[in-house]
Design an enzyme around this catalytic site. Structure first.
Site, PDB file in Angstrom:
ATOM      1  N   TYR A  26      -3.368   0.492  -2.272  1.00 38.17           N
ATOM      2  CA  TYR A  26      -3.940  -0.315  -3.367  1.00 38.17           C
ATOM      3  C   TYR A  26      -4.021  -1.799  -3.010  1.00 38.17           C
ATOM      4  O   TYR A  26      -4.513  -2.599  -3.802  1.00 38.17           O
ATOM      5  CB  TYR A  26      -3.095  -0.134  -4.639  1.00 38.17           C
ATOM      6  CG  TYR A  26      -1.640  -0.506  -4.408  1.00 38.17           C
ATOM      7  CD1 TYR A  26      -0.743   0.427  -3.898  1.00 38.17           C
ATOM      8  CD2 TYR A  26      -1.192  -1.805  -4.626  1.00 38.17           C
ATOM      9  CE1 TYR A  26       0.572   0.083  -3.632  1.00 38.17           C
ATOM     10  CE2 TYR A  26       0.121  -2.157  -4.361  1.00 38.17           C
ATOM     11  CZ  TYR A  26       0.996  -1.205  -3.868  1.00 38.17           C
ATOM     12  OH  TYR A  26       2.291  -1.560  -3.587  1.00 38.17           O
ATOM     13  N   GLY A  27      -3.496  -2.178  -1.836  1.00 38.58           N
ATOM     14  CA  GLY A  27      -3.518  -3.590  -1.415  1.00 38.58           C
ATOM     15  C   GLY A  27      -4.179  -3.684  -0.052  1.00 38.58           C
ATOM     16  O   GLY A  27      -5.308  -3.207   0.135  1.00 38.58           O
ATOM     17  N   SER A  28      -3.446  -4.244   0.908  1.00 31.56           N
ATOM     18  CA  SER A  28      -4.050  -4.378   2.240  1.00 31.56           C
ATOM     19  C   SER A  28      -4.363  -3.023   2.867  1.00 31.56           C
ATOM     20  O   SER A  28      -5.214  -2.939   3.763  1.00 31.56           O
ATOM     21  CB  SER A  28      -3.129  -5.188   3.159  1.00 31.56           C
ATOM     22  OG  SER A  28      -1.949  -4.465   3.446  1.00 31.56           O
ATOM     23  N   GLU A  99       5.034  -2.103   6.441  1.00 33.12           N
ATOM     24  CA  GLU A  99       5.338  -2.320   5.015  1.00 33.12           C
ATOM     25  C   GLU A  99       6.832  -2.585   4.785  1.00 33.12           C
ATOM     26  O   GLU A  99       7.340  -2.365   3.689  1.00 33.12           O
ATOM     27  CB  GLU A  99       4.900  -1.086   4.208  1.00 33.12           C
ATOM     28  CG  GLU A  99       3.426  -0.732   4.355  1.00 33.12           C
ATOM     29  CD  GLU A  99       2.483  -1.792   3.798  1.00 33.12           C
ATOM     30  OE1 GLU A  99       2.791  -2.376   2.749  1.00 33.12           O
ATOM     31  OE2 GLU A  99       1.445  -2.045   4.422  1.00 33.12           O
TER      32      GLU A  99
HETATM   33  C1  SIN Z   1      -0.768  -1.087  -0.190  1.00 37.19           C
HETATM   34  O1  SIN Z   1      -1.742  -1.683   0.264  1.00 37.19           O
HETATM   35  O2  SIN Z   1      -0.899   0.077  -0.674  1.00 37.19           O
HETATM   36  C2  SIN Z   1       0.600  -1.672  -0.185  1.00 37.19           C
HETATM   37  C3  SIN Z   1       0.652  -3.152  -0.257  1.00 37.19           C
HETATM   38  C4  SIN Z   1       0.055  -3.870   0.902  1.00 37.19           C
HETATM   39  O3  SIN Z   1       0.330  -3.517   2.065  1.00 37.19           O
HETATM   40  O4  SIN Z   1      -0.712  -4.826   0.694  1.00 37.19           O
END
Ligand code: SIN
Length: 189
Positions: A26-28, A99
C-alpha cells in the site's frame, strides 16, 4: 518493540510447504518493485487506512532527522487500495530487510478488483515500534517530508510517487493527496 523487525518477522511465519503467497502493498511496495513476483493484481483491504505516521530512519530520513512513510491504522469502514503480488516465500528474506524499520508481517484477507478474494500478508508498522511518529497535522507532515532525505532518496519522492501510483489505481486517499497538495504548495511559494 525495537525498530529492527527482521528477527521478529523471521519467527512469525512458517513457510514450510508453501510455494507462493500473496503480499499486499500500500506504500512504496506499490511503485518500487525491486523483488521478483509471479503475478500482480490491484487489490484492497478493508478496515484499514493509510497514514504517514511511521518514521523512516533508514530509507527516507536518517536517525537524526527521520522522514515519514506510510503505515496502516485500523478504521472501521475504511478501504485501502493497493497492489497485491504473488511471491515465492524466499522473497521475504529480502523484503524483511527492506521493511525492517518497524514493520511486522500480518495476515490479511484481500479483495481483487474482479471481486475474488485471497489471504495474504501485509507489512504494518504498529504504534508500539520505536520508529513510530504518530499523528500530526497534514501541513506539518508535508513540511517534515519536504525537509527529509535518506539513503533511498528524498522523502518527497516517496510521497509524490505514491500519490501518482494511487491515481493510476484510481484509489481515493484524501490523507496522501492532502499532504501532496501541501508539499507542492510549499515548493511553489
Ligand atoms: C508497503 O508499501 O506496503 C509498506 C510500506 C512501505 O514500504 O512504504
Amino acid at each position: 518493540m525495537s525498530a529492527n523487525t527482521i528477527e521478529h518477522n523471521r519467527r512469525r511465519f512458517d513457510f514450510d510447504g508453501v510455494d507462493a503467497i500473496w503480499l499486499f502493498g500500500y506504500g512504496s511496495l506499490i511503485y518500487k518493485v525491486d523483488f521478483p513476483f509471479l503475478e500482480r493484481r490491484p487489490a484492497s483491504i478493508q478496515g484499514w487506512a493509510r497514514r504517514f505516521w511511521q518514521g523512516s530512519h533508514d530509507h527516507r530520513g536518517t536517525p537524526e532527522a527521520p522522514g515519514r512513510v506510510v503505515t496502516l491504522i485500523e478504521q472501521p469502514g475504511a478501504l485501502c487500495k493497493g497492489m497485491a503480488y504473488r511471491v515465492s516465500p524466499n522473497v521475504f528474506e529480502y523484503l524483511d530487510v527492506r521493511e525492517k524499520n518497524g514493520y511486522l508481517r500480518f495476515r490479511t484477507p484481500m479483495t481483487f478488483d474482479n471481486g475474488s478474494h485471497a489471504e495474504g500478508l501485509v507489512y504494518i508498522a504498529t504504534a508500539d515500534n520505536e520508529a513510530y511518529l504518530g499523528e500530526a497535522p497534514e501541513p506539518a507532515i508535508a513540511a517534515q517530508i519536504a525537509a527529509s532525505s535518506g539513503p533511498s532518496g528524498p522523502n518527497s519522492e516517496y510521497l509524490l510517487r505514491l500519490a501518482d501510483s494511487l491515481r493510476q489505481l484510481e484509489a481515493d486517499c484524501p490523507h496522501t493527496f492532502a499532504i501532496e497538495v501541501c508539499l507542492r504548495g510549499s515548493a511553489s511559494s
